[in-house]
Scaffold this motif. Structure first.
Motif, PDB file in Angstrom:
ATOM      1  N   ARG A   1      63.230 -28.316  37.652  1.00 42.11           N
ATOM      2  CA  ARG A   1      64.494 -28.411  36.849  1.00 42.11           C
ATOM      3  C   ARG A   1      65.317 -29.213  37.864  1.00 42.11           C
ATOM      4  O   ARG A   1      65.671 -29.194  38.908  1.00 42.11           O
ATOM      5  CB  ARG A   1      65.329 -27.385  36.417  1.00 42.11           C
ATOM      6  CG  ARG A   1      66.624 -28.098  36.120  1.00 42.11           C
ATOM      7  CD  ARG A   1      67.812 -26.746  35.648  1.00 42.11           C
ATOM      8  NE  ARG A   1      67.520 -25.813  36.624  1.00 42.11           N
ATOM      9  CZ  ARG A   1      67.573 -24.641  36.401  1.00 42.11           C
ATOM     10  NH1 ARG A   1      66.938 -23.802  34.742  1.00 42.11           N
ATOM     11  NH2 ARG A   1      68.108 -23.623  37.278  1.00 42.11           N
TER      12      ARG A   1
ATOM     13  N   TRP B   1      71.633 -20.054  32.086  1.00 37.28           N
ATOM     14  CA  TRP B   1      71.154 -20.937  31.380  1.00 37.28           C
ATOM     15  C   TRP B   1      71.650 -21.614  29.909  1.00 37.28           C
ATOM     16  O   TRP B   1      70.550 -22.523  29.666  1.00 37.28           O
ATOM     17  CB  TRP B   1      71.219 -22.248  32.004  1.00 37.28           C
ATOM     18  CG  TRP B   1      70.895 -22.435  34.354  1.00 37.28           C
ATOM     19  CD1 TRP B   1      70.089 -21.775  34.976  1.00 37.28           C
ATOM     20  CD2 TRP B   1      72.026 -23.065  34.772  1.00 37.28           C
ATOM     21  NE1 TRP B   1      71.394 -22.049  35.894  1.00 37.28           N
ATOM     22  CE2 TRP B   1      72.013 -23.112  35.695  1.00 37.28           C
ATOM     23  CE3 TRP B   1      72.893 -24.926  33.651  1.00 37.28           C
ATOM     24  CZ2 TRP B   1      72.581 -24.053  36.649  1.00 37.28           C
ATOM     25  CZ3 TRP B   1      73.534 -25.428  35.209  1.00 37.28           C
ATOM     26  CH2 TRP B   1      73.235 -24.827  35.891  1.00 37.28           C
TER      27      TRP B   1
ATOM     28  N   HIS C   1      65.560 -20.793  29.782  1.00 35.32           N
ATOM     29  CA  HIS C   1      67.172 -21.598  29.532  1.00 35.32           C
ATOM     30  C   HIS C   1      66.894 -22.151  28.807  1.00 35.32           C
ATOM     31  O   HIS C   1      65.628 -23.061  27.941  1.00 35.32           O
ATOM     32  CB  HIS C   1      67.110 -22.557  30.813  1.00 35.32           C
ATOM     33  CG  HIS C   1      66.919 -21.494  31.881  1.00 35.32           C
ATOM     34  ND1 HIS C   1      66.700 -19.592  31.345  1.00 35.32           N
ATOM     35  CD2 HIS C   1      67.144 -21.646  33.646  1.00 35.32           C
ATOM     36  CE1 HIS C   1      67.070 -19.632  32.722  1.00 35.32           C
ATOM     37  NE2 HIS C   1      66.854 -20.546  33.588  1.00 35.32           N
TER      38      HIS C   1
ATOM     39  N   TYR D   1      69.893 -24.167  27.516  1.00 36.43           N
ATOM     40  CA  TYR D   1      70.996 -25.107  27.342  1.00 36.43           C
ATOM     41  C   TYR D   1      71.274 -25.145  26.386  1.00 36.43           C
ATOM     42  O   TYR D   1      72.823 -24.266  26.494  1.00 36.43           O
ATOM     43  CB  TYR D   1      69.396 -26.053  28.369  1.00 36.43           C
ATOM     44  CG  TYR D   1      69.078 -25.750  29.469  1.00 36.43           C
ATOM     45  CD1 TYR D   1      70.081 -26.207  30.448  1.00 36.43           C
ATOM     46  CD2 TYR D   1      67.850 -26.147  29.515  1.00 36.43           C
ATOM     47  CE1 TYR D   1      69.050 -25.816  31.606  1.00 36.43           C
ATOM     48  CE2 TYR D   1      67.465 -25.084  30.115  1.00 36.43           C
ATOM     49  CZ  TYR D   1      67.650 -25.762  31.434  1.00 36.43           C
ATOM     50  OH  TYR D   1      66.762 -25.132  32.938  1.00 36.43           O
ATOM     51  N   SER D   2      71.788 -26.611  25.916  1.00 37.92           N
ATOM     52  CA  SER D   2      71.964 -26.567  24.911  1.00 37.92           C
ATOM     53  C   SER D   2      71.845 -26.996  23.210  1.00 37.92           C
ATOM     54  O   SER D   2      71.883 -27.857  22.646  1.00 37.92           O
ATOM     55  CB  SER D   2      73.824 -27.883  25.306  1.00 37.92           C
ATOM     56  OG  SER D   2      74.126 -27.317  26.227  1.00 37.92           O
TER      57      SER D   2
ATOM     58  N   GLU E   1      64.108 -29.301  30.278  1.00 34.48           N
ATOM     59  CA  GLU E   1      65.175 -29.185  30.839  1.00 34.48           C
ATOM     60  C   GLU E   1      66.097 -29.535  30.186  1.00 34.48           C
ATOM     61  O   GLU E   1      66.281 -30.594  29.555  1.00 34.48           O
ATOM     62  CB  GLU E   1      65.346 -28.953  32.686  1.00 34.48           C
ATOM     63  CG  GLU E   1      64.307 -27.797  33.007  1.00 34.48           C
ATOM     64  CD  GLU E   1      63.101 -29.200  33.272  1.00 34.48           C
ATOM     65  OE1 GLU E   1      62.866 -30.518  33.163  1.00 34.48           O
ATOM     66  OE2 GLU E   1      61.847 -28.402  33.382  1.00 34.48           O
ATOM     67  N   GLU E   2      67.828 -28.680  30.529  1.00 26.29           N
ATOM     68  CA  GLU E   2      69.321 -29.552  30.118  1.00 26.29           C
ATOM     69  C   GLU E   2      69.239 -30.397  28.617  1.00 26.29           C
ATOM     70  O   GLU E   2      69.376 -31.747  28.760  1.00 26.29           O
ATOM     71  CB  GLU E   2      69.354 -31.053  31.553  1.00 26.29           C
ATOM     72  CG  GLU E   2      69.535 -29.959  32.882  1.00 26.29           C
ATOM     73  CD  GLU E   2      70.805 -29.113  32.402  1.00 26.29           C
ATOM     74  OE1 GLU E   2      71.801 -29.389  31.483  1.00 26.29           O
ATOM     75  OE2 GLU E   2      71.754 -28.849  33.448  1.00 26.29           O
TER      76      GLU E   2
ATOM     77  N   SER F   1      67.070 -34.780  26.349  1.00 23.83           N
ATOM     78  CA  SER F   1      66.747 -33.713  28.209  1.00 23.83           C
ATOM     79  C   SER F   1      66.355 -34.697  28.749  1.00 23.83           C
ATOM     80  O   SER F   1      65.526 -35.734  28.940  1.00 23.83           O
ATOM     81  CB  SER F   1      65.341 -32.703  27.450  1.00 23.83           C
ATOM     82  OG  SER F   1      64.524 -33.294  27.185  1.00 23.83           O
TER      83      SER F   1
ATOM     84  N   GLY G   1      73.050 -32.870  31.985  1.00 23.92           N
ATOM     85  CA  GLY G   1      73.671 -31.468  32.118  1.00 23.92           C
ATOM     86  C   GLY G   1      75.812 -31.595  31.826  1.00 23.92           C
ATOM     87  O   GLY G   1      76.246 -31.321  31.321  1.00 23.92           O
TER      88      GLY G   1
ATOM     89  N   ARG H   1      79.316 -24.254  28.615  1.00 21.79           N
ATOM     90  CA  ARG H   1      78.168 -25.006  28.129  1.00 21.79           C
ATOM     91  C   ARG H   1      78.632 -24.368  26.769  1.00 21.79           C
ATOM     92  O   ARG H   1      80.324 -24.722  26.342  1.00 21.79           O
ATOM     93  CB  ARG H   1      77.128 -24.704  28.347  1.00 21.79           C
ATOM     94  CG  ARG H   1      75.952 -24.997  29.071  1.00 21.79           C
ATOM     95  CD  ARG H   1      75.124 -24.985  29.120  1.00 21.79           C
ATOM     96  NE  ARG H   1      73.953 -25.456  30.371  1.00 21.79           N
ATOM     97  CZ  ARG H   1      73.311 -26.586  29.966  1.00 21.79           C
ATOM     98  NH1 ARG H   1      73.909 -27.770  29.354  1.00 21.79           N
ATOM     99  NH2 ARG H   1      72.978 -26.865  31.444  1.00 21.79           N
TER     100      ARG H   1
END
Length: 487
Positions: A10, A144, A244, A246-247, A291-292, A308, A340, A460
């Motif tokens: 990540r 996360w 994870h 994230y969003s 990730e993210e 992402s 992020g 978040r």
């Protein structure tokens, strides 16, 4: 050429501040060890409420759909200081007279709304179930992750949250605002069937047995992009592993589905009470949805827009729910500048900001970029770099905060932003979209402000505007009650 790997580092910043964490594991199907043959979209109208369904291992739990209004019972509950104990009617709805007790203009704690209170019910329904992660229920909300949100239904979901070594809990848990209560939407996998290798894994995102099936399919040249094996599914029931998120999880009201665009794209049908579809981001799958993730649902085209930032850099695409295909259309929030970023949607507009970072931390420090994206028109209508008020400046923010959150407050025409400060605490800020450029200043609130567990500043999407309540809800962490703020 397709290559198999389990390592997914990540990236916090491009070329700077690299933190390597290993991720993997999760999927869905009604029949253990066989990919689902369900169609790509569920039947039934949006907002009809989950019917449970007969699923396979860890099948869905019958729960109510969206509730249109408050209860009409006589129990008003109580208000002691800033702690409200709701009074409910015989159907579990909070009574209107009880809601009337809640004062406006301050944060109020809602007694009896801890997510970890579901532990006993899960263990009753899945005997022998255990979370083998280090963070237990807390990690479902703090590792996360952020919930999917349905503003019209006044509800939100934590979906397969946890991941890495933090939590192996891959259930779905829903918060209903008109009930002021958490409930199980879908049970987690039966952990008594898991191998010792998976139970003791350093990351629960990746299941070794599923990875082996994936590797075999890759070697044989038979791997399919849809509904085949991948490392992100539990081998014994083919549900998604905890990860994870994230969003990257959204609610699609048109088909009444939860869509998780993390690792792979997964679709959960609330009408059928089970996971019905899974698809790789591409046959060159590596790192693309790692990730993210930041996903937005477009109800006009019935598509999911996702970007992402992973180990191989930023990636973006759009998934069409009708054709079950990636369209090739990227998003305006794709790129390292938005790695992020915090986001908040109200109506057709999505506000996005990458919280600034102290310029002294290096050339890649975030500058405080923002944009306002119109979902219906599919275009950025405003963008720029924030200016500051109240003595605030970029030097007040640390580098590498990927946990900032924001929410739009319609009565104020302002965004509230919660982000990590240089002191390592959760700071509260106001973003004014009526100025040019937008102005970021300190937010002064009456009474105590929401906090997470000590040292945790990841917010978040847990700050949610509930239009039918005309109130803000802060879902907080599993071991604390939720908070509400009436306007």
């Amino acid at each position: 050429m397709l290559k198999s790997t389990l390592l997914s580092p990540r990236l916090w910043l491009p070329l700077v501040g690299l933190t390597v964490l290993f991720a993997a594991c999760g999927d869905s199907s009604s029949t253990p060890n066989e990919p689902t043959n369900a169609s790509s979209s569920s039947s039934g109208a949006g907002g009809s409420g989950g019917s449970g369904g007969a699923g396979g291992e860890g099948a869905g739990v019958t729960l109510p759909g969206p509730d249109a209004d408050w209860g009409t019972g006589s129990d008003i509950g109580s208000l002691e200081g800033n702690v409200w104990t709701p009074g409910r009617d015989e159907n579990g709805l909070v009574n209107a007279d009880s809601w009337a007790l809640v004062p406006g203009g301050q944060w109020i704690e809602v007694n009896g709304t801890r997510l970890d209170a579901l532990d006993a019910e899960v263990k009753e329904k899945v005997p022998g179930w255990n979370d083998y992660g280090s963070g237990d229920w807390s990690a479902v909300t703090t590792a996360w992750n952020s919930p999917a949100f349905d503003p019209e239904g006044s509800r939100a979901w934590w979906v397969s949250s946890g991941g890495h070594a933090d939590s192996s809990n891959n259930g779905i848990y829903r918060f209903d605002a008109f009930r002021m209560a958490y409930a199980i939407e879908h049970l987690p996998s039966d952990t008594t069937k898991w191998s010792e290798a998976y139970k003791s894994a350093s990351t629960f995102t990746s299941c070794p047995e599923s990875s082996a099936e994936f590797d075999a399919a890759v070697a044989a040249g038979t791997l399919k992009e849809e509904n085949d094996w991948f490392y992100d599914e539990v081998y014994w029931d083919r549900q998604p592993t905890a990860r994870h998120t994230y969003s990257g999880v959204v609610y699609a009201p048109k088909t009444n589905e939860l869509v998780m665009a993390v690792r792979r794209l997964w679709r959960y049908s609330r009408d059928e009470g089970k996971w019905v579809y899974k698809r790789l981001p591409a046959m060159d799958w590596q790192y693309k949805l790692g990730e993210e993730n930041l996903a937005i649902y477009d109800e006009y085209k019935d598509q999911v827009l996702v970007a992402s930032c992973g180990s191989n850099g930023p990636w973006s695409n759009t998934f069409d729910m009708n054709t079950s295909n990636w369209t090739g259309e990227g998003t305006s929030w794709n790129g390292w500048d938005w790695n992020g970023a915090a986001d908040a949607r109200f109506g057709d507009l999505v506000g996005i900001i990458k919280v600034p970072e102290d310029p002294a931390t290096g050339q890649y420090a975030a500058k405080g970029l923002y944009q306002l994206f119109n979902v219906k028109e599919r275009k950025v209508v405003k963008s720029g770099t924030v200016q500051y008020a109240d003595g605030l400046s970029a030097v007040d923010f640390p580098v590498g905060d990927g946990g900032a959150g924001m929410v739009y407050i319609p009565p104020l025409d302002r965004y509230w932003v919660a982000a990590k400060t240089k002191e390592g605490k959760l700071g509260w800020f106001e973003l004014n979209p009526t100025t040019e450029p937008w102005t970021l200043g300190r937010l002064v609130q009456d009474g105590p402000t929401p906090s997470l567990t000590e040292g945790n500043t990841l917010v978040r999407r847990r700050m949610l505007w509930m239009p039918k309540l005309h109130a803000l809800v802060f879902l907080g962490v599993a071991e604390k009650n939720i908070l509400v703020y009436r306007f």
